[in-house]
Design a protein around this motif. Structure first.
Motif, mmCIF file in Angstrom:
data_model
loop_
_atom_site.group_PDB
_atom_site.id
_atom_site.type_symbol
_atom_site.label_atom_id
_atom_site.label_comp_id
_atom_site.label_asym_id
_atom_site.label_seq_id
_atom_site.Cartn_x
_atom_site.Cartn_y
_atom_site.Cartn_z
ATOM 1 N N ARG A 109 -98.165 -38.800 -99.237
ATOM 2 C CA ARG A 109 -99.522 -38.608 -99.753
ATOM 3 C C ARG A 109 -99.636 -37.400 -100.663
ATOM 4 O O ARG A 109 -100.715 -36.859 -100.843
ATOM 5 C CB ARG A 109 -100.487 -38.453 -98.596
ATOM 6 N N GLY A 110 -98.580 -36.913 -101.192
ATOM 7 C CA GLY A 110 -98.630 -35.753 -102.079
ATOM 8 C C GLY A 110 -97.633 -34.713 -101.634
ATOM 9 O O GLY A 110 -96.436 -34.909 -101.759
ATOM 10 N N TYR A 111 -98.114 -33.606 -101.083
ATOM 11 C CA TYR A 111 -97.252 -32.533 -100.604
ATOM 12 C C TYR A 111 -97.369 -32.426 -99.091
ATOM 13 O O TYR A 111 -98.363 -32.824 -98.508
ATOM 14 C CB TYR A 111 -97.640 -31.199 -101.248
ATOM 15 N N ARG A 112 -96.343 -31.831 -98.470
ATOM 16 C CA ARG A 112 -96.391 -31.630 -97.025
ATOM 17 C C ARG A 112 -97.384 -30.514 -96.742
ATOM 18 O O ARG A 112 -97.236 -29.398 -97.209
ATOM 19 C CB ARG A 112 -95.011 -31.265 -96.489
ATOM 20 N N MET A 113 -98.396 -30.832 -95.961
ATOM 21 C CA MET A 113 -99.459 -29.869 -95.674
ATOM 22 C C MET A 113 -98.937 -28.596 -95.039
ATOM 23 O O MET A 113 -99.405 -27.507 -95.374
ATOM 24 C CB MET A 113 -100.475 -30.504 -94.733
ATOM 25 N N ALA A 114 -97.986 -28.716 -94.138
ATOM 26 C CA ALA A 114 -97.481 -27.531 -93.434
ATOM 27 C C ALA A 114 -96.827 -26.559 -94.413
ATOM 28 O O ALA A 114 -97.026 -25.343 -94.312
ATOM 29 C CB ALA A 114 -96.487 -27.944 -92.356
ATOM 30 N N ASP A 115 -96.053 -27.068 -95.370
ATOM 31 C CA ASP A 115 -95.404 -26.191 -96.348
ATOM 32 C C ASP A 115 -96.436 -25.485 -97.221
ATOM 33 O O ASP A 115 -96.339 -24.285 -97.480
ATOM 34 C CB ASP A 115 -94.453 -26.989 -97.244
ATOM 35 N N VAL A 116 -97.432 -26.234 -97.680
ATOM 36 C CA VAL A 116 -98.467 -25.650 -98.533
ATOM 37 C C VAL A 116 -99.291 -24.629 -97.743
ATOM 38 O O VAL A 116 -99.569 -23.530 -98.229
ATOM 39 C CB VAL A 116 -99.369 -26.753 -99.125
ATOM 40 N N ASP A 117 -99.653 -24.975 -96.504
ATOM 41 C CA ASP A 117 -100.427 -24.046 -95.678
ATOM 42 C C ASP A 117 -99.651 -22.762 -95.401
ATOM 43 O O ASP A 117 -100.218 -21.665 -95.438
ATOM 44 C CB ASP A 117 -100.823 -24.698 -94.354
ATOM 45 N N ASP A 118 -98.343 -22.876 -95.117
ATOM 46 C CA ASP A 118 -97.524 -21.685 -94.876
ATOM 47 C C ASP A 118 -97.483 -20.786 -96.108
ATOM 48 O O ASP A 118 -97.639 -19.567 -96.015
ATOM 49 C CB ASP A 118 -96.100 -22.072 -94.478
ATOM 50 N N ALA A 119 -97.258 -21.389 -97.265
ATOM 51 C CA ALA A 119 -97.173 -20.597 -98.497
ATOM 52 C C ALA A 119 -98.515 -19.942 -98.814
ATOM 53 O O ALA A 119 -98.572 -18.755 -99.165
ATOM 54 C CB ALA A 119 -96.721 -21.479 -99.661
ATOM 55 N N LEU A 120 -99.604 -20.685 -98.682
ATOM 56 C CA LEU A 120 -100.921 -20.109 -98.976
ATOM 57 C C LEU A 120 -101.285 -19.016 -97.968
ATOM 58 O O LEU A 120 -101.882 -18.001 -98.341
ATOM 59 C CB LEU A 120 -101.984 -21.203 -98.983
ATOM 60 N N GLY A 121 -100.917 -19.203 -96.712
ATOM 61 C CA GLY A 121 -101.176 -18.168 -95.715
ATOM 62 C C GLY A 121 -100.427 -16.889 -96.027
ATOM 63 O O GLY A 121 -100.967 -15.785 -95.916
ATOM 64 N N ARG A 122 -99.178 -17.034 -96.427
ATOM 65 C CA ARG A 122 -98.360 -15.865 -96.780
ATOM 66 C C ARG A 122 -98.940 -15.152 -97.990
ATOM 67 O O ARG A 122 -99.054 -13.925 -98.013
ATOM 68 C CB ARG A 122 -96.926 -16.326 -97.042
ATOM 69 N N LEU A 123 -99.315 -15.918 -99.010
ATOM 70 C CA LEU A 123 -99.892 -15.311 -100.208
ATOM 71 C C LEU A 123 -101.219 -14.625 -99.889
ATOM 72 O O LEU A 123 -101.490 -13.524 -100.383
ATOM 73 C CB LEU A 123 -100.081 -16.362 -101.291
ATOM 74 N N ALA A 124 -102.050 -15.246 -99.056
ATOM 75 C CA ALA A 124 -103.336 -14.647 -98.697
ATOM 76 C C ALA A 124 -103.134 -13.329 -97.951
ATOM 77 O O ALA A 124 -103.833 -12.348 -98.216
ATOM 78 C CB ALA A 124 -104.149 -15.621 -97.853
ATOM 79 N N GLU A 133 -94.324 -18.505 -109.252
ATOM 80 C CA GLU A 133 -94.122 -19.424 -110.371
ATOM 81 C C GLU A 133 -92.991 -20.409 -110.102
ATOM 82 O O GLU A 133 -93.038 -21.548 -110.554
ATOM 83 C CB GLU A 133 -93.834 -18.641 -111.653
ATOM 84 N N ASN A 134 -91.969 -19.989 -109.360
ATOM 85 C CA ASN A 134 -90.829 -20.859 -109.072
ATOM 86 C C ASN A 134 -91.014 -21.712 -107.817
ATOM 87 O O ASN A 134 -90.161 -22.513 -107.497
ATOM 88 C CB ASN A 134 -89.553 -20.025 -108.924
ATOM 89 N N LEU A 135 -92.111 -21.540 -107.111
ATOM 90 C CA LEU A 135 -92.360 -22.277 -105.880
ATOM 91 C C LEU A 135 -92.650 -23.740 -106.201
ATOM 92 O O LEU A 135 -93.560 -24.040 -106.967
ATOM 93 C CB LEU A 135 -93.541 -21.641 -105.140
ATOM 94 N N ARG A 136 -91.861 -24.641 -105.658
ATOM 95 C CA ARG A 136 -92.052 -26.078 -105.855
ATOM 96 C C ARG A 136 -92.049 -26.742 -104.487
ATOM 97 O O ARG A 136 -91.120 -26.579 -103.715
ATOM 98 C CB ARG A 136 -90.925 -26.682 -106.701
ATOM 99 N N PHE A 137 -93.093 -27.497 -104.202
ATOM 100 C CA PHE A 137 -93.211 -28.165 -102.925
ATOM 101 C C PHE A 137 -92.602 -29.563 -103.009
ATOM 102 O O PHE A 137 -92.772 -30.249 -104.009
ATOM 103 C CB PHE A 137 -94.679 -28.272 -102.516
ATOM 104 N N PRO A 138 -91.905 -29.999 -101.954
ATOM 105 C CA PRO A 138 -91.362 -31.355 -101.963
ATOM 106 C C PRO A 138 -92.488 -32.376 -101.813
ATOM 107 O O PRO A 138 -93.499 -32.106 -101.170
ATOM 108 C CB PRO A 138 -90.427 -31.369 -100.750
ATOM 109 N N LEU A 139 -92.289 -33.527 -102.420
ATOM 110 C CA LEU A 139 -93.299 -34.576 -102.353
ATOM 111 C C LEU A 139 -93.222 -35.293 -101.014
ATOM 112 O O LEU A 139 -92.154 -35.457 -100.434
ATOM 113 C CB LEU A 139 -93.100 -35.575 -103.482
ATOM 114 N N ALA A 140 -94.360 -35.707 -100.536
ATOM 115 C CA ALA A 140 -94.474 -36.487 -99.311
ATOM 116 C C ALA A 140 -95.238 -37.762 -99.669
ATOM 117 O O ALA A 140 -95.726 -37.893 -100.798
ATOM 118 C CB ALA A 140 -95.216 -35.671 -98.246
#
Length: 119
Positions: free
Chosen positions: A65-80, A56-63
């Motif tokens: 075109r939106g969010y940095r793909m690497a940060d989002v991919d890392d977080a989703l991989g960890r959660l998965a 709930e507290n996870l906030r991605f920095p803006l890039a």
């Protein structure tokens, strides 16, 4: 006539100022340096399992075109990975519970059959 002369002088001053700014401003300075990309400040904790509040507290920095793909991919991989681990643990516990319940039911049937034979 005085107003026209004032406007001509004012226009000449503005043109001179803009010309000096354009010609003089470009000397000695290169292109602007690239801004360092904003990084994820509070990533998911590496030393313990992820809790609901962490997500709930996870906030991605803006890039750009939106969010940095690497940060989002890392977080989703960890959660998965953690969800898959928890699902496997739940399946193991449910299997152990079903085995224990079956053993208890079998023991009750054996006990009742043994009691019937004794009567």
């Amino acid at each position: 006539m005085v107003m026209f002369l004032f406007l001509v002088v004012a226009l000449a001053v503005v043109v001179a100022a803009v010309t000096l700014a354009v010609v003089g401003g470009g000397e000695g300075t290169g292109p602007l340096p690239e801004a360092a990309p904003e990084r994820l400040r509070d990533p998911l904790p590496p030393d313990r399992p992820v809790h609901r509040a962490d997500v709930e507290n996870l906030r991605f920095p803006l890039a750009p075109r939106g969010y940095r793909m690497a940060d989002v991919d890392d977080a989703l991989g960890r959660l998965a990975a953690e969800i898959a681990e928890r699902d496997a643990r739940i399946a193991d516990l449910e299997s152990a519970l079903a085995g224990a319940q079956a053993a208890a039911a079998h023991a009750r049937l054996d006990k009742s059959a043994h009691e019937e034979r004794q009567q």
